[in-house]
Enzyme design. Structure first.
Site, PDB file in Angstrom:
ATOM      1  N   SER A  52       0.814  -1.227   0.000  1.00 36.78           N
ATOM      2  CA  SER A  52       0.000   0.000   0.000  1.00 36.78           C
ATOM      3  C   SER A  52       0.841   1.267   0.000  1.00 36.78           C
ATOM      4  O   SER A  52       0.311   2.371  -0.063  1.00 36.78           O
ATOM      5  CB  SER A  52      -0.957   0.000   1.201  1.00 36.78           C
ATOM      6  OG  SER A  52      -0.236  -0.096   2.415  1.00 36.78           O
ATOM      7  N   THR A 184     -40.045  23.790 -14.219  1.00 32.87           N
ATOM      8  CA  THR A 184     -40.312  22.436 -13.729  1.00 32.87           C
ATOM      9  C   THR A 184     -40.386  21.565 -14.986  1.00 32.87           C
ATOM     10  O   THR A 184     -40.843  22.046 -16.039  1.00 32.87           O
ATOM     11  CB  THR A 184     -41.636  22.328 -12.935  1.00 32.87           C
ATOM     12  OG1 THR A 184     -42.707  22.647 -13.814  1.00 32.87           O
ATOM     13  CG2 THR A 184     -41.672  23.269 -11.745  1.00 32.87           C
ATOM     14  N   HIS A 185     -39.898  20.348 -14.879  1.00 31.16           N
ATOM     15  CA  HIS A 185     -39.828  19.459 -16.056  1.00 31.16           C
ATOM     16  C   HIS A 185     -39.054  20.104 -17.196  1.00 31.16           C
ATOM     17  O   HIS A 185     -39.306  19.804 -18.361  1.00 31.16           O
ATOM     18  CB  HIS A 185     -41.231  19.078 -16.558  1.00 31.16           C
ATOM     19  CG  HIS A 185     -42.164  18.625 -15.469  1.00 31.16           C
ATOM     20  ND1 HIS A 185     -42.280  17.315 -15.065  1.00 31.16           N
ATOM     21  CD2 HIS A 185     -43.002  19.335 -14.668  1.00 31.16           C
ATOM     22  CE1 HIS A 185     -43.154  17.232 -14.086  1.00 31.16           C
ATOM     23  NE2 HIS A 185     -43.605  18.450 -13.816  1.00 31.16           N
ATOM     24  N   SER A 306     -11.544  24.913 -28.231  1.00 29.06           N
ATOM     25  CA  SER A 306     -11.552  23.671 -29.001  1.00 29.06           C
ATOM     26  C   SER A 306     -10.272  23.594 -29.818  1.00 29.06           C
ATOM     27  O   SER A 306      -9.773  24.608 -30.299  1.00 29.06           O
ATOM     28  CB  SER A 306     -12.762  23.665 -29.933  1.00 29.06           C
ATOM     29  OG  SER A 306     -12.552  22.765 -30.998  1.00 29.06           O
ATOM     30  N   LYS A 312     -15.151  28.113 -30.630  1.00 23.66           N
ATOM     31  CA  LYS A 312     -15.737  27.469 -29.453  1.00 23.66           C
ATOM     32  C   LYS A 312     -15.216  28.010 -28.136  1.00 23.66           C
ATOM     33  O   LYS A 312     -14.057  28.345 -27.990  1.00 23.66           O
ATOM     34  CB  LYS A 312     -15.449  25.960 -29.474  1.00 23.66           C
ATOM     35  CG  LYS A 312     -16.182  25.178 -30.518  1.00 23.66           C
ATOM     36  CD  LYS A 312     -17.682  25.176 -30.326  1.00 23.66           C
ATOM     37  CE  LYS A 312     -18.131  24.404 -29.111  1.00 23.66           C
ATOM     38  NZ  LYS A 312     -17.837  22.976 -29.217  1.00 23.66           N
ATOM     39  N   GLU A 319     -18.921  20.839 -16.925  1.00 22.56           N
ATOM     40  CA  GLU A 319     -19.117  19.452 -17.365  1.00 22.56           C
ATOM     41  C   GLU A 319     -18.432  18.461 -16.424  1.00 22.56           C
ATOM     42  O   GLU A 319     -18.984  17.403 -16.104  1.00 22.56           O
ATOM     43  CB  GLU A 319     -18.582  19.279 -18.788  1.00 22.56           C
ATOM     44  CG  GLU A 319     -19.413  20.011 -19.822  1.00 22.56           C
ATOM     45  CD  GLU A 319     -18.721  20.023 -21.172  1.00 22.56           C
ATOM     46  OE1 GLU A 319     -19.112  19.253 -22.043  1.00 22.56           O
ATOM     47  OE2 GLU A 319     -17.777  20.816 -21.359  1.00 22.56           O
ATOM     48  N   TYR A 346      -9.849  -6.475  12.459  1.00 27.65           N
ATOM     49  CA  TYR A 346      -9.148  -6.010  11.262  1.00 27.65           C
ATOM     50  C   TYR A 346      -9.044  -7.133  10.231  1.00 27.65           C
ATOM     51  O   TYR A 346      -8.744  -8.281  10.562  1.00 27.65           O
ATOM     52  CB  TYR A 346      -7.736  -5.507  11.620  1.00 27.65           C
ATOM     53  CG  TYR A 346      -6.979  -5.041  10.384  1.00 27.65           C
ATOM     54  CD1 TYR A 346      -7.139  -3.753   9.899  1.00 27.65           C
ATOM     55  CD2 TYR A 346      -6.160  -5.914   9.675  1.00 27.65           C
ATOM     56  CE1 TYR A 346      -6.491  -3.330   8.746  1.00 27.65           C
ATOM     57  CE2 TYR A 346      -5.500  -5.507   8.518  1.00 27.65           C
ATOM     58  CZ  TYR A 346      -5.679  -4.212   8.056  1.00 27.65           C
ATOM     59  OH  TYR A 346      -5.035  -3.808   6.914  1.00 27.65           O
TER      60      TYR A 346
HETATM   61  N1  ARG Z   1      -1.345  -1.132   5.140  1.00 26.46           N
HETATM   62  C1  ARG Z   1      -2.276  -1.708   6.058  1.00 26.46           C
HETATM   63  C2  ARG Z   1      -3.639  -1.040   5.934  1.00 26.46           C
HETATM   64  O1  ARG Z   1      -3.703  -0.013   5.318  1.00 26.46           O
HETATM   65  C3  ARG Z   1      -1.764  -1.589   7.430  1.00 26.46           C
HETATM   66  C4  ARG Z   1      -2.278  -2.621   8.350  1.00 26.46           C
HETATM   67  C5  ARG Z   1      -1.720  -3.934   8.077  1.00 26.46           C
HETATM   68  N2  ARG Z   1      -2.040  -4.784   9.165  1.00 26.46           N
HETATM   69  C6  ARG Z   1      -1.850  -6.095   9.081  1.00 26.46           C
HETATM   70  N3  ARG Z   1      -2.166  -6.780  10.115  1.00 26.46           N
HETATM   71  N4  ARG Z   1      -1.399  -6.645   7.978  1.00 26.46           N
HETATM   72  O2  ARG Z   1      -4.643  -1.507   6.414  1.00 26.46           O
END
Ligand code: ARG
Length: 500
Positions: A52, A184-185, A306, A312, A319, A346
């Protein structure tokens, strides 16, 4: 206004493989946090899939704050000496500076930003650093850092919402007696003051502000001290840690503390609804800026051209305000689906909480700023609006209410006026002529068809005419002041302020 995207400032991080085992970076001898239990290292596929760090490094300043508070708590529990704490805090300062300056290289074993920080603190502070994770799990650690980010994000969104409210209010105050058709509409219904129309959007954002403040209240709980899921045998004091981090309180159930992501879902909902509100303004601006409507002209700085068609001028902000609503709604539904049916406590699924929140916060924050700029510089073509609203048919309800005042039941009045309108359209006869000739209406009623008369007839509280709108402007000013104070209060509870 936008902070540099960490992925852009360090291109090696855009690709998870770049920090996978065998990738570049120092610390090749470092091992995963759990190495003691394992005879062999992680497979490359595992690493690429579970990493991550490419996105959660954004949590660094918040995690460092959590580490500081935890180190002080460990000193209170006599697990760290005063010298240890000083060494850890100094190391955290160094890591913070290294990360901010892009000077810290990631090691192949750095799974997430929490791992990076702990590894580097241990490199810098030795045994004291190796004690930092005592009584703490990444499960409570990540939830703490993420909540601190969310507090910052809520305050930032609130500030941007208030800025847009202020623009809507200022434009409403400057619109005077200008009026346009109300629909409306998507069919012309009754004329409304332009100020009334703009303030309708103002009130929607005021509710958004209230929702952010409400979410902030439940968000303001520290999970630190919950450990992996069950607390600790060590004499830690989660309430003291919560106070150090500027949280209003600490968790009451460790399982809930590490698995609760309601706060993330709530922010995503508040952001999605802001996105929806922006999209409704966006759609109107798209329509109003067409040649056919011609109700507004966008400033050059807030329109695009454009590549092929030289004439344009395109309303791209409007948008995208419309288009990006889809994406932020997707972020909300995606996270809800991730959390659904997750058993306590967790689970790694929860790592999927961060990207949707980061994305929605960034998109909505930028959207609020862009739409505020677009509306602050827009030119309202009130002549076009008024010409369009002056269709005599827009006064049909006023004619019916004129009859009601002389005692005709509304349903009958509706039929009389409807028949006059139909004959006018079918025979191409001006409505005024037929109204004058209608015995129940006559010359007095013809006055109601005059230019700009109809909108003055909307006199009830909260209505679209000049008197109620003047009152509404007063209350909107008070509300804007109060909303601004709310945003300031939210900011004052933020201990780590990185977003703006
Ligand atoms: N990168 C993990 C998360 O965002 C951290 C926690 C990881 N915990 C574990 N027990 N593997 O959730």
């Amino acid at each position: 206004m936008a902070e540099p995207d960490p992925l852009l400032s360090d291109p090696s991080l855009a690709d998870p493989a770049a920090v996978a085992p065998g990738g570049h970076g120092i610390g090749a001898t470092a091992a995963p946090l759990w190495h003691g239990r394992f005879a062999e290292g992680p497979a490359e596929e595992l690493w690429e899939y579970t990493l991550s760090l490419p996105f959660d490094q954004r949590l660094a300043p918040y995690d460092i704050a959590g580490c500081r508070a935890h180190a002080r708590g460990l000193a209170d529990a006599d697990i760290l000496t005063d010298d240890d704490v000083a060494a850890v805090i100094a190391a955290l300062d160094t890591v913070g500076a290294e990360l901010a300056g892009g000077l810290l290289e990631f090691a192949p074993t750095d799974e997430d930003i929490h791992t990076v920080i702990e590894r580097r603190v241990t490199e810098l502070a030795g045994a004291a650093g190796a004690r930092l994770h005592t009584g703490r799990s990444r499960n409570d650690q990540v939830a703490t850092a993420f909540r601190l980010f969310c507090k910052d994000a809520v305050a930032t969104l609130a500030e941007h919402v208030v800025e847009l409210q202020a623009v809507l209010l200022e434009q409403a105050a400057g619109a005077g007696t200008a009026y346009l058709p109300g629909y409306t509409h998507m069919q012309q219904a009754q004329p409304v003051l332009l100020a009334h129309h703009l303030l309708a959007h103002f009130w929607a954002f005021s509710r958004d502000l209230d929702r952010l403040a409400d979410a902030a209240r439940r968000l303001d709980v520290s999970p630190l001290g919950a450990g992996a899921l069950a607390g600790s045998s060590l004499p830690l004091d989660p309430a003291a840690t919560a106070q150090r981090l500027g949280f209003a309180g600490s968790f009451r159930n460790s399982l809930d503390a590490v698995s609760d992501r309601d706060f993330a879902a709530e922010i995503l909902f508040a952001a999605a609804l802001i996105g929806v509100h922006l999209s409704r303004i966006g759609e109107e601006i798209v329509i109003w800026s067409t040649e056919e409507f011609g109700f507004v002209r966008l400033a050059d700085a807030y329109s695009t051209g454009s590549s092929m068609l030289p004439q344009k001028k395109n309303p791209d902000i409007a948008e995208l305000a419309r288009g990006k609503a889809g994406r932020v709604i997707g972020n909300l539904t995606g996270l809800l689906a991730t959390i659904k049916a997750l058993p306590l406590a967790y689970n790694r699924d929860l790592q999927e909480d961060k990207e949707p929140v980061f994305d929605s916060v960034d998109q909505v924050r930028r959207g609020l700023g862009a739409v505020a700029g677009m509306l602050a510089t827009i030119e309202f073509r009130t002549d076009r609006m008024q010409a369009s609203a002056d269709s005599p048919y827009a006064a049909a309800t006023d004619l019916a209410e004129y009859l009601v005042r002389s005692g005709v039941p509304f349903r009958d009045a509706h039929a009389v006026v409807g028949s006059v309108v139909r004959r006018s359209i079918d025979n191409g006869v001006p409505l005024a002529d037929l109204v004058a000739a209608e015995p129940l209406l006559g010359d007095a009623a013809v006055g109601l068809l005059g230019s700009g008369v109809s909108v003055t007839q909307r006199t009830t509280p909260g209505g679209a005419g000049p008197d109620p709108v003047a009152e509404q402007l007063q209350s909107a000013r008070l509300q804007c002041d109060s909303d601004r104070s709310t945003a300031e209060r939210l900011r004052s509870t933020v201990s780590v302020s990185v977003l703006s």
